[in-house]
Design an enzyme around this catalytic site. Structure first.
Site, PDB file in Angstrom:
ATOM      1  N   TYR A  67       9.817   8.731 -44.555  1.00 42.83           N
ATOM      2  CA  TYR A  67       9.306   7.523 -44.792  1.00 42.83           C
ATOM      3  C   TYR A  67       9.265   6.563 -43.550  1.00 42.83           C
ATOM      4  O   TYR A  67       9.230   7.149 -42.664  1.00 42.83           O
ATOM      5  CB  TYR A  67      10.500   6.585 -45.657  1.00 42.83           C
ATOM      6  CG  TYR A  67      11.680   6.224 -44.600  1.00 42.83           C
ATOM      7  CD1 TYR A  67      12.603   7.305 -44.204  1.00 42.83           C
ATOM      8  CD2 TYR A  67      11.872   5.000 -44.331  1.00 42.83           C
ATOM      9  CE1 TYR A  67      13.641   6.806 -43.556  1.00 42.83           C
ATOM     10  CE2 TYR A  67      13.090   4.757 -43.515  1.00 42.83           C
ATOM     11  CZ  TYR A  67      13.819   5.320 -42.912  1.00 42.83           C
ATOM     12  OH  TYR A  67      14.767   5.076 -41.977  1.00 42.83           O
ATOM     13  N   ARG A  89       3.264   8.595 -37.142  1.00 33.51           N
ATOM     14  CA  ARG A  89       4.741   9.119 -37.356  1.00 33.51           C
ATOM     15  C   ARG A  89       5.130   9.713 -38.797  1.00 33.51           C
ATOM     16  O   ARG A  89       5.951  10.687 -38.607  1.00 33.51           O
ATOM     17  CB  ARG A  89       5.636   8.129 -36.749  1.00 33.51           C
ATOM     18  CG  ARG A  89       7.103   8.686 -36.549  1.00 33.51           C
ATOM     19  CD  ARG A  89       8.133   7.515 -36.175  1.00 33.51           C
ATOM     20  NE  ARG A  89       8.426   6.511 -36.766  1.00 33.51           N
ATOM     21  CZ  ARG A  89       9.023   5.511 -36.666  1.00 33.51           C
ATOM     22  NH1 ARG A  89       9.797   5.371 -35.480  1.00 33.51           N
ATOM     23  NH2 ARG A  89       9.232   4.312 -37.547  1.00 33.51           N
ATOM     24  N   ARG A 137      15.186  22.301 -59.927  1.00 39.12           N
ATOM     25  CA  ARG A 137      16.048  22.265 -58.829  1.00 39.12           C
ATOM     26  C   ARG A 137      16.129  23.657 -58.196  1.00 39.12           C
ATOM     27  O   ARG A 137      16.384  24.614 -58.889  1.00 39.12           O
ATOM     28  CB  ARG A 137      17.282  21.617 -59.182  1.00 39.12           C
ATOM     29  CG  ARG A 137      18.228  21.238 -58.015  1.00 39.12           C
ATOM     30  CD  ARG A 137      19.539  20.600 -58.256  1.00 39.12           C
ATOM     31  NE  ARG A 137      20.201  20.277 -57.252  1.00 39.12           N
ATOM     32  CZ  ARG A 137      20.752  20.974 -56.458  1.00 39.12           C
ATOM     33  NH1 ARG A 137      20.936  22.454 -56.835  1.00 39.12           N
ATOM     34  NH2 ARG A 137      21.431  20.698 -55.198  1.00 39.12           N
ATOM     35  N   HIS A 178      16.956  25.050 -53.645  1.00 42.77           N
ATOM     36  CA  HIS A 178      16.881  24.626 -52.326  1.00 42.77           C
ATOM     37  C   HIS A 178      15.369  25.284 -51.908  1.00 42.77           C
ATOM     38  O   HIS A 178      15.039  24.540 -50.825  1.00 42.77           O
ATOM     39  CB  HIS A 178      17.850  24.834 -51.654  1.00 42.77           C
ATOM     40  CG  HIS A 178      19.455  24.499 -51.737  1.00 42.77           C
ATOM     41  ND1 HIS A 178      19.871  24.446 -52.868  1.00 42.77           N
ATOM     42  CD2 HIS A 178      20.087  23.861 -50.667  1.00 42.77           C
ATOM     43  CE1 HIS A 178      20.993  23.725 -52.833  1.00 42.77           C
ATOM     44  NE2 HIS A 178      21.025  23.320 -51.590  1.00 42.77           N
ATOM     45  N   LYS A 225      11.859  11.040 -39.429  1.00 44.62           N
ATOM     46  CA  LYS A 225      12.288   9.954 -40.262  1.00 44.62           C
ATOM     47  C   LYS A 225      12.510  10.132 -41.575  1.00 44.62           C
ATOM     48  O   LYS A 225      11.757   9.783 -42.332  1.00 44.62           O
ATOM     49  CB  LYS A 225      11.229   8.730 -40.034  1.00 44.62           C
ATOM     50  CG  LYS A 225      11.671   7.420 -40.199  1.00 44.62           C
ATOM     51  CD  LYS A 225      11.005   6.296 -39.886  1.00 44.62           C
ATOM     52  CE  LYS A 225      11.525   4.927 -40.411  1.00 44.62           C
ATOM     53  NZ  LYS A 225      12.768   4.732 -39.838  1.00 44.62           N
ATOM     54  N   GLU A 251      21.600   6.357 -30.173  1.00 48.89           N
ATOM     55  CA  GLU A 251      20.915   4.984 -30.634  1.00 48.89           C
ATOM     56  C   GLU A 251      21.528   4.495 -31.526  1.00 48.89           C
ATOM     57  O   GLU A 251      23.136   4.594 -31.735  1.00 48.89           O
ATOM     58  CB  GLU A 251      19.546   5.526 -31.410  1.00 48.89           C
ATOM     59  CG  GLU A 251      19.924   6.459 -32.539  1.00 48.89           C
ATOM     60  CD  GLU A 251      18.557   7.118 -33.184  1.00 48.89           C
ATOM     61  OE1 GLU A 251      17.591   6.610 -33.389  1.00 48.89           O
ATOM     62  OE2 GLU A 251      18.611   8.054 -33.871  1.00 48.89           O
ATOM     63  N   LEU A 306      15.602   8.829 -33.079  1.00 51.10           N
ATOM     64  CA  LEU A 306      14.130   8.547 -33.688  1.00 51.10           C
ATOM     65  C   LEU A 306      13.387   7.806 -32.678  1.00 51.10           C
ATOM     66  O   LEU A 306      14.046   6.919 -32.133  1.00 51.10           O
ATOM     67  CB  LEU A 306      14.494   7.807 -34.880  1.00 51.10           C
ATOM     68  CG  LEU A 306      12.874   7.385 -35.468  1.00 51.10           C
ATOM     69  CD1 LEU A 306      12.472   8.570 -36.291  1.00 51.10           C
ATOM     70  CD2 LEU A 306      12.893   6.372 -36.589  1.00 51.10           C
TER      71      LEU A 306
HETATM   72  N1  PMP Z   1      16.626   4.571 -34.930  1.00 54.93           N
HETATM   73  C1  PMP Z   1      16.777   5.014 -36.207  1.00 54.93           C
HETATM   74  C2  PMP Z   1      17.890   5.871 -36.554  1.00 54.93           C
HETATM   75  C3  PMP Z   1      16.152   3.982 -37.040  1.00 54.93           C
HETATM   76  O1  PMP Z   1      16.506   4.374 -38.495  1.00 54.93           O
HETATM   77  C4  PMP Z   1      15.148   3.136 -36.639  1.00 54.93           C
HETATM   78  C5  PMP Z   1      14.396   2.157 -37.778  1.00 54.93           C
HETATM   79  N2  PMP Z   1      14.400   2.761 -38.946  1.00 54.93           N
HETATM   80  C6  PMP Z   1      14.753   3.005 -35.369  1.00 54.93           C
HETATM   81  C7  PMP Z   1      15.680   3.765 -34.584  1.00 54.93           C
HETATM   82  C8  PMP Z   1      13.897   2.049 -35.052  1.00 54.93           C
HETATM   83  O2  PMP Z   1      12.688   2.521 -35.092  1.00 54.93           O
HETATM   84  P1  PMP Z   1      11.349   1.648 -35.440  1.00 54.93           P
HETATM   85  O3  PMP Z   1      11.334   0.935 -34.121  1.00 54.93           O
HETATM   86  O4  PMP Z   1      10.186   2.604 -35.487  1.00 54.93           O
HETATM   87  O5  PMP Z   1      11.844   0.673 -36.485  1.00 54.93           O
END
Ligand code: PMP
Length: 281
Positions: A31, A50, A98, A100, A144, A176, A200
């Site tokens: 997403y 992305r 369904r 895997h 993501k 993060e 991410l």
């Molecule tokens: N890290 C994670 C785990 C996230 O879910 C997000 C935002 N969805 C971010 C960082 C920030 O990413 P962005 O600046 O692309 O929103």
């Protein structure tokens, strides 16, 4: 209102997900959340790139071109007379009995719709609080993925403590936030975790890096420890919906003097200019 559904713009009531959609059953999908300012998408290309990169990492082929997806978004924004809001865009593997095993033939389910969302102007000024908690997510954090249970459980630790964000660490190294990237300022230099499988690579993170490059501000993409974070001069988080938010308290202890720092505020100003430049203001 209208939504994006499998290559078309349809009435929201017409967009119905099948019980055997693999997104629903396996969290098998990816997403994006894209910020819309004044009806215009911010860093749209980066988000679409992305999305396709995430899809590729899970062996999913998106049956639309990047341009087709961008056109659907622009079309939706027009039809909905969008102003400042967020666009949620998701693509799941599709509908199959369904199992895997990744199906060889499945036609991915694409959805996109607008969610209300104003800029968090108060938090930007005052800053927010955070807790530190162990990063118990998987090792594919660069994707993501819509499988967000790890992030959801981490965020609960923050909200239970009356905080904005849970800052995660793996073996004592800050990765993060549960839904944000984390930055530290120490002696005028910025630090953030390198973009590898443990974070991410946020679009906002990348935008901040380009601002640092352009303005010749010193930074390092290097992991830093929990202890370094606790002793930082400044801390802030970045994300699409939150932009740049100072973190002024961690686990009940003030960071620096407990107010947003100069470097953070300078970056907020530079970031705001980017928004104005791309989307008007
Ligand atoms: N890290 C994670 C785990 C996230 O879910 C997000 C935002 N969805 C971010 C960082 C920030 O990413 P962005 O600046 O692309 O929103």
């Amino acid at each position: 209102g209208k939504v994006i559904f499998n290559g078309h713009i349809v009435d929201r009531e017409k967009a119905i997900i099948h019980i055997e959609d693999r997104g629903f059953q396996f969290g098998d999908g990816v997403y994006e959340v894209i910020r819309i300012y004044n009806g215009k998408p911010f860093t749209l290309k980066e988000h679409i790139d992305r999305l396709y990169a995430s899809a590729q990492k899970i062996y999913m082929e998106i049956p639309y071109s990047k341009q087709e997806v961008k056109d659907l978004i622009i079309n939706l924004l027009e039809q909905e007379s969008a102003s400042t809001c967020n666009l949620y865009l998701q693509i799941s593997r599709g509908v199959v009995p369904r199992n895997h095993v990744i199906p060889e033939t499945a036609s991915p389910t694409l959805i996109g719709y607008l969610m209300p969302g104003t800029r968090p102007v108060d938090l930007m000024k005052t800053g927010g609080k955070a807790v530190i908690t162990e990063d118990l997510r998987w090792h594919y954090c660069d994707i993501k993925s819509i499988s967000l249970l790890g992030a959801v459980l981490a965020k609960k630790k923050a909200t239970d403590a009356g905080c904005l964000e849970a800052i995660l660490h793996r073996d004592g190294i800050i990765t993060e936030g549960s839904s944000t990237n984390i930055w530290m300022v120490q002696n005028g230099k910025l630090f953030t975790h390198p973009a590898n499988q443990f974070i991410l690579n946020g679009i906002t993170r990348q935008k901040v890096i380009s601002l640092l490059d352009f303005n010749q501000l010193p930074y390092e993409e290097t992991g830093f420890t929990v202890e370094q974070l606790q002793n930082a001069d400044e801390l802030f988080l970045t994300s699409t919906t939150m932009e740049i938010i100072p973190i002024v308290e961690v686990d009940g202890v003030k960071i620096g003097n407990g107010t947003p720092g100069d470097v953070t505020r300078k970056l907020q100003t530079l970031f705001e200019r980017e928004i104005e430049h791309e989307c008007g203001h």
